[in-house]
Design a protein around this motif. Structure first.
Motif, PDB file in Angstrom:
ATOM      1  N   ARG A  60       7.209  17.365 -33.865  1.00 37.60           N
ATOM      2  CA  ARG A  60       7.655  16.576 -32.722  1.00 37.60           C
ATOM      3  C   ARG A  60       8.486  15.377 -33.158  1.00 37.60           C
ATOM      4  O   ARG A  60       9.468  15.026 -32.517  1.00 37.60           O
ATOM      5  N   ILE A  61       8.103  14.792 -34.278  1.00 37.99           N
ATOM      6  CA  ILE A  61       8.845  13.608 -34.716  1.00 37.99           C
ATOM      7  C   ILE A  61      10.260  14.014 -35.149  1.00 37.99           C
ATOM      8  O   ILE A  61      11.209  13.241 -35.027  1.00 37.99           O
ATOM      9  N   ASP A  62      10.426  15.269 -35.605  1.00 40.99           N
ATOM     10  CA  ASP A  62      11.771  15.754 -35.935  1.00 40.99           C
ATOM     11  C   ASP A  62      12.636  15.830 -34.683  1.00 40.99           C
ATOM     12  O   ASP A  62      13.788  15.402 -34.680  1.00 40.99           O
ATOM     13  N   TRP A  63      12.067  16.389 -33.606  1.00 32.03           N
ATOM     14  CA  TRP A  63      12.846  16.489 -32.365  1.00 32.03           C
ATOM     15  C   TRP A  63      13.182  15.103 -31.822  1.00 32.03           C
ATOM     16  O   TRP A  63      14.295  14.870 -31.343  1.00 32.03           O
ATOM     17  N   LEU A  64      12.219  14.196 -31.890  1.00 30.89           N
ATOM     18  CA  LEU A  64      12.464  12.827 -31.415  1.00 30.89           C
ATOM     19  C   LEU A  64      13.619  12.201 -32.211  1.00 30.89           C
ATOM     20  O   LEU A  64      14.534  11.591 -31.646  1.00 30.89           O
TER      21      LEU A  64
END
Lengths: 483, 254
Positions: B128-132
Motif C-alpha cells: 500500500r505504501i508503494d501505491w501511496l
C-alpha cells in the motif's frame, strides 16, 4: 606470501545416484521461506542438460565471471565499475524468474472445502507469486534423467558432435550436484556495488551481509554459476552459506552429511593470496586447470606451514590441511577438477569426473572394460563424452580429464586384480601414472570414504573472532581488500 | 506585508518544518531499526522488458530534475548574475533541461506505473505504501511538469527565482517568507506542498535506496574480506534490525 585457509569440497560424480537428498535437506534447512521458494542453494542437474537456471553456462548471454581484457588483465565479463553504475537502474544481464521457474503451491483447502459431488476433489497448482491458477510447464529438475531431451540446448555441448551425441548407442548421462563454489576470486563479490558481499578470512566462505545489501542484483548476474539468488520479497541477495553454523563446529555441511552416495569430501586447503591474481590471469585455457591446482599449497612444506602460522592460520587448521581429503583428490592424486575453470573465479568445489559414461560407451562398442590393454588406449578416442566433460571441467582441454579417468580406471582394475590374485597390479597402476600406495589411497577416499576421513573440518576458533563483538555491520569495509 | 492567512502559515511554514523533521528523524529511525528493509525492492526478477525501458528513463530524468531543482531553488539569482550568466541564457537553459527531465520522468514513470498495474506478478508484490508513493509522485510530477512546460515553455513564463526560491532558502535560514510564496501562481504553491508531503513519506518507502547510490564502488578493491565476528546472532524477529517496515515483525506476508 600471505597464506589463507579455505574450506573446499570435492564431489565424486560417479557415485552420485541423482537422489536429490542433498537438495531437499538443504532446502529444508535454508530456503524453506517465502521469497526463497525458487532458490536451491544446492541443486542436482542431469548432464547433458540445460541446467538451473536454464542455460546458466551460456556466458555470451549472462556475462558472468571474469575474462581477460585486450592486455591480458582480469576484467569482469559484464563490464567494469562505470558500466555497472550507469546500468544500475536496470541490470541488463539478470535472469528472469522464469529462467529458474515460477514457484507454485496447491490449493489444498479445496480437498476439504469442495462441495459434495460425483468426482473426487483435486488440488490445482497456484502461483506463489500471484496466487492465481497456473499451468505447470517448467519446474525444478524438470529435465531429470534427460527428460524432454533438452540436452541439445546445453551450452557445454558446443564443439561436441551433437548429431552423434543423441544417437541411441552414444547417449550418456550423469548427475552434477551444484552449490556455491565459494571461489577464491569471486566475481559476485567483485560485482556487488554495495560491498555487501565478502569472503571470510578464516575459512573462505562467501557471504552476503543482509544489512548492507541494497538489492542492486549485480551479484546474481556476476556469478557465472548463477548461485546467488534474489529474494523477491525481502529485496536482498541470498546464497549458499556452506552451512557455516555447522562447519564452525567441525561438522560437514547439510548436503554432505545427508549424501546417500558419500560422494562429497570436505576439508581445508591453504593458498597464497599473492598468487591468486596470477592464477586467475593464466593466458592459455589449457593451462587453467594446472594453474588452479598450483594455487593449492602443500601443507607438509615447512615454509608453507611457517608462513601460515605467521599469517594467523590456527594450528589445528594447518594440521587439518595435512589430512585434507580434498587436497588429496584435487592435487596429490590429481583426479578432481574445477567446474568451468575458464570462468576464472577459482572455484573451491571440484569434481571427480564420471567414468561411467566412458565405460558405458566402451561396453556398447564391445570392449572388455576390465582389460587394461583394451581400455587404456581407447580412453583418448572416446571423443564425445570426453569432450563434453572437458568443456565442463577443464576449459575444453581433454588432457586433464583423460588423466583423471585413467587413474580411476587403473584403480578399478588394480583392485579387481588384487581381489582375484591375477596379473601384475603395479604395471596397471603405472598406466594411470600412480604407485600402488596412491591406488590404495584413492580407493580408500573414493570407495570406502570413511566419515572422518572424507570430512576433515577443524572447529572455528572463538578467540579469533575479532575484538568488536557488540555490533553487526560496524566493521571497516574496504579496509582489507584486493583489487 | 500582506495579511497572512492561517492556511498559508500552515502550508508554507508549518508543513515544511514538520516534513523536514519527519524526513530526518524518519531516516535515522529507518536506518537504525530497519536496515534489513533498506533496499530498492527490485521487481526485475518478475518482469524485465518494461523495466529495462522505464527504469533508466525515470531514474536519469529524476537525477536531472533533482539537479535542476537544486540549481533553481538553492543558488541565488545574484550569484548567477555575478558569474555573468544573463537572465535570458539562464532561462533558456532551464527550459531545455527542465523539459528534457520532464519528458524522461513522465515517460519513465508512465511505463513503470503501467507495468506495476498490468503485470500480475509485480502488482502482487506492491504494498500500500508503494501505491501511496506512486500517487504522490504523479501529483507532484504532474504539477511540476505543468510549471515547466505549461507555464514557462508554452505559457507566459514566470521567474520563480524572485519568489519561490527566496521562500525556499528562507526555510533553511529559519526565516520563511510567506508573502514571497503567496505571490507565486497557485500551481507553484501546490507543487511545493506536494513535494513536502512526498519528503515526509520518503523515509518510509523504498525510495531510501537513493541514499545508497554506491559511488564508492568506483574506487574500492574488487574482492572484500572480513573477519568472523564473535557476536551472538539473533534469529529473524528477535533482533530489531530484522523488523521490516510495512510488514509484521512475525514473518513474511503472502
Amino acid at each position: 606470501m600471505s597464506i589463507r585457509a579455505q574450506l573446499m569440497m570435492v564431489m565424486a560424480l560417479d557415485k552420485c545416484l541423482g537422489c536429490h537428498t542433498c537438495s531437499i535437506t538443504c532446502k529444508q534447512a535454508w530456503t524453506n521461506r517465502d521469497g526463497a521458494e525458487y532458490m536451491w542453494f544446492n541443486n542436482v542437474e542431469t548432464k547433458p542438460g540445460t541446467g538451473y537456471p536454464r542455460r546458466w553456462e551460456d556466458q555470451e548471454r549472462w556475462r558472468g565471471g571474469w575474462m581477460l581484457d585486450g592486455k591480458g588483465r582480469l576484467a569482469l565479463r559484464a563490464g567494469g565499475r562505470v558500466k555497472k553504475l550507469t546500468t544500475i537502474f536496470g541490470n541488463p544481464d539478470m535472469p528472469l524468474i522464469d529462467d529458474y521457474y515460477e514457484p507454485w503451491t496447491y490449493d489444498y483447502a479445496n480437498l476439504i472445502d469442495a462441495p459434495a459431488g460425483p468426482g473426487t476433489p483435486v488440488v490445482t497448482p497456484r502461483s506463489r507469486l500471484t496466487g492465481k491458477p497456473m499451468d505447470l510447464t517448467w519446474g525444478p529438475n524438470w529435465e531429470d534423467d534427460l527428460a524432454g531431451t533438452l540436452a541439445p540446448d546445453d551450452p557445454a555441448l558446443s564443439g561436441v558432435e551433437d548429431e552423434v551425441l543423441l544417437r541411441y548407442e552414444q547417449v550418456f548421462m550423469f548427475y552434477v550436484p551444484r552449490i556455491c563454489n565459494h571461489c577464491v576470486n569471486p566475481s559476485c563479490v567483485a560485482s556487488c556495488p554495495s560491498g555487501a558481499m565478502y569472503k571470510r578470512e578464516e575459512d573462505g566462505i562467501v557471504l552476503v551481509d543482509q544489512d548492507k545489501c541494497r538489492g542492486w542484483r549485480f551479484c546474481v548476474s556476476g556469478c557465472p554459476y548463477k548461485k546467488v539468488y534474489f529474494n523477491h520479497l525481502s529485496g536482498k541477495a541470498e546464497k549458499c552459506i556452506f552451512c557455516y553454523p555447522v562447519t564452525e563446529n567441525g561438522r560437514p555441511t547439510v548436503c554432505s552429511e545427508t549424501c546417500v552416495g558419500r560422494i562429497r569430501a570436505v576439508g581445508v586447503v591453504l593458498y597464497d593470496l599473492d598468487t591468486v591474481a596470477a592464477a586467475a590471469q593464466t593466458t592459455r585455457a589449457s593451462d587453467l586447470v594446472e594453474a588452479q591446482r598450483e594455487l593449492l599449497l602443500d601443507p607438509h612444506d615447512a615454509c608453507v606451514a611457517a608462513a601460515a602460522e605467521r599469517d594467523g592460520v590456527p594450528h589445528e587448521w594447518i594440521a587439518a590441511a595435512r589430512r585434507s581429503p580434498v587436497l588429496a583428490l584435487a592435487k596429490e592424486l590429481r583426479v578432481a577438477l574445477p567446474l568451468h575453470p575458464e570462468y576464472r573465479t577459482l572455484p573451491m568445489v571440484w569434481y571427480v569426473p564420471p567414468l561411467s559414461p566412458v565405460l558405458d560407451t566402451l561396453t556398447a562398442a564391445g570392449y572388455d572394460t576390465e582389460d587394461p590393454d583394451e581400455v587404456f588406449p581407447t580412453v583418448g578416442d572416446l571423443r564425445v563424452p570426453l569432450r563434453y566433460v572437458a568443456n565442463m571441467l577443464a576449459a575444453g582441454d581433454p588432457a586433464p580429464v583423460q588423466e583423471s579417468l585413467r587413474r580411476l580406471l587403473a584403480m578399478r582394475i588394480v583392485k579387481r586384480r588384487r581381489q582375484l590374485g591375477e596379473g601384475s597390479p603395479a604395471a596397471v597402476a603405472s598406466e594411470g601414472g600412480m604407485g600402488l600406495d596412491d591406488v590404495e589411497r584413492l580407493y580408500r577416499l573414493l570407495a570406502l570414504s570413511p566419515y572422518d576421513e572424507r570430512y576433515v573440518i577443524p572447529k572455528a576458533r572463538r578467540e579469533h573472532a575479532g575484538a568488536g563483538q557488540a555490533h553487526h555491520g560496524d566493521d571497516t569495509l574496504g579496509g582489507r581488500g584486493r583489487g | 506585508m500582506n495579511a497572512q492567512h492561517a492556511w498559508q502559515v500552515a502550508a508554507f511554514v508549518i508543513l515544511p518544518y514538520v516534513a523536514l523533521t519527519v524526513f530526518v528523524v524518519g531516516h535515522v529511525w529507518r536506518y537504525r531499526f530497519d536496515r534489513f528493509g533498506w533496499t530498492s525492492r527490485s521487481s526485475q526478477l518478475y518482469e524485465r522488458r518494461l523495466l529495462l525501458i522505464g527504469a533508466p528513463l525515470f531514474h536519469y530524468g529524476t537525477l536531472l530534475a533533482i539537479l535542476g531543482h537544486a540549481t533553481g531553488l538553492l543558488v541565488p539569482k545574484s550569484w548567477t548574475t555575478a558569474l555573468g550568466v544573463p537572465e535570458s541564457a539562464y532561462s533558456a537553459f532551464s527550459k531545455v533541461a527542465g523539459t528534457t527531465a520532464a519528458v524522461l520522468v513522465v515517460i519513465g514513470l508512465a511505463v513503470l506505473t503501467v507495468r506495476r498495474a498490468r503485470s500480475d506478478r509485480v502488482r502482487a508484490a506492491t504494498s500500500r505504501i508503494d501505491w501511496l508513493a506512486i500517487g504522490l509522485l504523479w501529483a507532484m510530477i504532474g504539477l511540476g511538469v505543468g510549471v515547466t512546460v505549461g507555464y514557462n515553455v508554452l505559457g507566459p513564463g514566470y521567474d520563480y527565482r524572485e519568489t519561490v526560491s527566496l521562500w525556499m532558502r528562507g526555510i533553511f535560514t529559519l526565516s520563511p517568507s510567506v508573502s514571497d510564496i503567496s505571490a507565486a501562481p497557485w500551481i507553484f504553491q501546490v507543487h511545493a506542498t506536494m513535494a513536502w508531503l512526498f519528503l515526509a513519506l520518503f523515509p518510509f518507502t523504498r525510495f531510501v535506496h537513493f541514499w545508497s547510490a554506491p559511488v564508492w564502488y568506483l574506487t574500492r578493491p574488487f574482492v572484500l574480506y572480513r573477519r568472523r565476528r564473535g557476536e551472538v546472532v539473533l534469529s529473524p524477529g528477535e533482533s530489531r534490525g530484522w523488523r521490516t517496515f510495512g510488514r509484521s515483525s512475525a514473518g513474511p506476508r503472502l
